[in-house]
Design an enzyme around this catalytic site. Structure first.
Site, PDB file in Angstrom:
ATOM      1  N   SER A  88      -9.427  -8.224  -7.213  1.00 50.40           N
ATOM      2  CA  SER A  88      -9.648  -8.945  -5.957  1.00 50.40           C
ATOM      3  C   SER A  88     -11.133  -8.915  -5.661  1.00 50.40           C
ATOM      4  O   SER A  88     -11.597  -8.179  -4.802  1.00 50.40           O
ATOM      5  CB  SER A  88      -8.862  -8.293  -4.816  1.00 50.40           C
ATOM      6  N   ASP A 130      -7.592  -1.350  -2.953  1.00 49.49           N
ATOM      7  CA  ASP A 130      -9.000  -1.640  -2.690  1.00 49.49           C
ATOM      8  C   ASP A 130      -9.472  -1.532  -1.254  1.00 49.49           C
ATOM      9  O   ASP A 130     -10.628  -1.732  -0.985  1.00 49.49           O
ATOM     10  CB  ASP A 130      -9.370  -3.022  -3.212  1.00 49.49           C
ATOM     11  N   THR A 132      -1.718  -2.172  -3.959  1.00 49.93           N
ATOM     12  CA  THR A 132      -3.061  -2.519  -3.502  1.00 49.93           C
ATOM     13  C   THR A 132      -3.874  -1.252  -3.305  1.00 49.93           C
ATOM     14  O   THR A 132      -3.461  -0.353  -2.581  1.00 49.93           O
ATOM     15  CB  THR A 132      -2.997  -3.336  -2.206  1.00 49.93           C
ATOM     16  N   HIS A 191     -13.293 -11.599  -5.043  1.00 47.27           N
ATOM     17  CA  HIS A 191     -13.863 -12.611  -4.160  1.00 47.27           C
ATOM     18  C   HIS A 191     -15.175 -13.184  -4.689  1.00 47.27           C
ATOM     19  O   HIS A 191     -16.191 -13.147  -4.024  1.00 47.27           O
ATOM     20  CB  HIS A 191     -14.024 -12.038  -2.745  1.00 47.27           C
ATOM     21  N   TYR A 230       0.879  -1.163   0.000  1.00 46.80           N
ATOM     22  CA  TYR A 230       0.000   0.000   0.000  1.00 46.80           C
ATOM     23  C   TYR A 230       0.921   1.219   0.000  1.00 46.80           C
ATOM     24  O   TYR A 230       1.998   1.189   0.599  1.00 46.80           O
ATOM     25  CB  TYR A 230      -0.850   0.057   1.272  1.00 46.80           C
ATOM     26  N   ASP A 283      -7.838 -12.525  -8.414  1.00 49.31           N
ATOM     27  CA  ASP A 283      -7.271 -12.896  -7.125  1.00 49.31           C
ATOM     28  C   ASP A 283      -8.403 -12.959  -6.114  1.00 49.31           C
ATOM     29  O   ASP A 283      -9.026 -11.957  -5.810  1.00 49.31           O
ATOM     30  CB  ASP A 283      -6.239 -11.844  -6.695  1.00 49.31           C
ATOM     31  N   GLY A 284      -8.687 -14.113  -5.620  1.00 44.63           N
ATOM     32  CA  GLY A 284      -9.718 -14.259  -4.602  1.00 44.63           C
ATOM     33  C   GLY A 284     -10.986 -14.874  -5.156  1.00 44.63           C
ATOM     34  O   GLY A 284     -11.312 -14.740  -6.328  1.00 44.63           O
ATOM     35  N   GLY A 285     -11.676 -15.565  -4.292  1.00 47.61           N
ATOM     36  CA  GLY A 285     -12.947 -16.157  -4.663  1.00 47.61           C
ATOM     37  C   GLY A 285     -12.835 -17.459  -5.430  1.00 47.61           C
ATOM     38  O   GLY A 285     -13.835 -18.007  -5.865  1.00 47.61           O
ATOM     39  N   VAL A 286     -11.629 -17.967  -5.611  1.00 43.97           N
ATOM     40  CA  VAL A 286     -11.447 -19.216  -6.345  1.00 43.97           C
ATOM     41  C   VAL A 286     -11.587 -20.364  -5.347  1.00 43.97           C
ATOM     42  O   VAL A 286     -10.753 -20.544  -4.469  1.00 43.97           O
ATOM     43  CB  VAL A 286     -10.074 -19.257  -7.045  1.00 43.97           C
ATOM     44  N   ARG A 287     -12.667 -21.108  -5.483  1.00 46.14           N
ATOM     45  CA  ARG A 287     -12.942 -22.200  -4.537  1.00 46.14           C
ATOM     46  C   ARG A 287     -12.812 -23.583  -5.185  1.00 46.14           C
ATOM     47  O   ARG A 287     -12.588 -24.564  -4.521  1.00 46.14           O
ATOM     48  CB  ARG A 287     -14.365 -22.073  -3.979  1.00 46.14           C
ATOM     49  N   LYS A 298      -3.616  -3.799  -7.845  1.00 48.30           N
ATOM     50  CA  LYS A 298      -4.357  -4.903  -7.231  1.00 48.30           C
ATOM     51  C   LYS A 298      -5.572  -4.381  -6.470  1.00 48.30           C
ATOM     52  O   LYS A 298      -5.465  -3.428  -5.709  1.00 48.30           O
ATOM     53  CB  LYS A 298      -3.451  -5.658  -6.260  1.00 48.30           C
TER      54      LYS A 298
END
Length: 170
Positions: free
Chosen positions: A124, A50, A48, A126, A22, A147-151, A102
């Site tokens: 990002s 967000d 970053t 999610h 940051y 980036d994120g939320g990949v399950r 990001k």
């Protein structure tokens, strides 16, 4: 290039590593961190952006959901968090590493990132709620990663189908 990138920011293993940071008011500290990342062999800086913004959540919009006053992001009021365009341009003056932005959550931020020289965008989100908007706004000028939320594996295929250049997952 379409690919799947499985990487952890703080990884000490093989592979491409990026340094996530940051930019705060005290840029001297940030500059020291960037130099440290360069010496450690990181291949990119992930700026970053967000933290003080929520994503576009369609269910929240439909239900007219609003955060209660005690849960709003009041802790960010009065802080000089910088602006993405200024931060990207400043980072480019202190490092030759590519700057990835990001946490992009809107098409407008994607356009700003591209206009200001970002080498790539990391969404990002999610759960792939913003990816298609960001990919469209980037217009193929820079790679867009999820980036994120990949399950599960199907999340990877959905992201690629929506135009992601790659996926960061743990």
């Amino acid at each position: 290039m379409i690919g799947i990138i499985v990487e952890e920011v703080a990884s000490t293993g093989p592979g491409i590593r990026f340094f996530q940071l940051y930019v705060y008011k005290d840029r001297n500290v940030v500059a020291q961190l960037v130099r440290r990342a360069e010496r450690a062999g990181f291949k990119a800086i992930a700026l970053t952006v967000d933290t003080p913004r929520l994503g576009r959540r369609e269910a929240d919009i439909k239900n007219r959901f609003v955060l209660p006053p005690f849960l709003t992001l009041k802790n960010f009021e009065g802080l000089n968090l910088g602006k993405m365009d200024e931060d990207v341009k400043w980072l480019q003056t202190i490092t030759s590493l590519p700057i990835l932005v990001k946490g992009v959550l809107t098409a407008e931020d994607a356009r700003l990132a591209v206009q200001n020289g970002a080498a790539g965008i990391i969404v990002s989100n999610h759960g792939a709620r913003q990816l298609d908007y960001v990919v469209k706004a980037a217009q193929g000028r820079v790679p867009v990663f999820l980036d994120g939320g990949v399950r599960r594996g199907t999340d990877v295929f959905k992201a690629l189908a929506l135009g992601a250049s790659g996926i960061f997952a743990l």
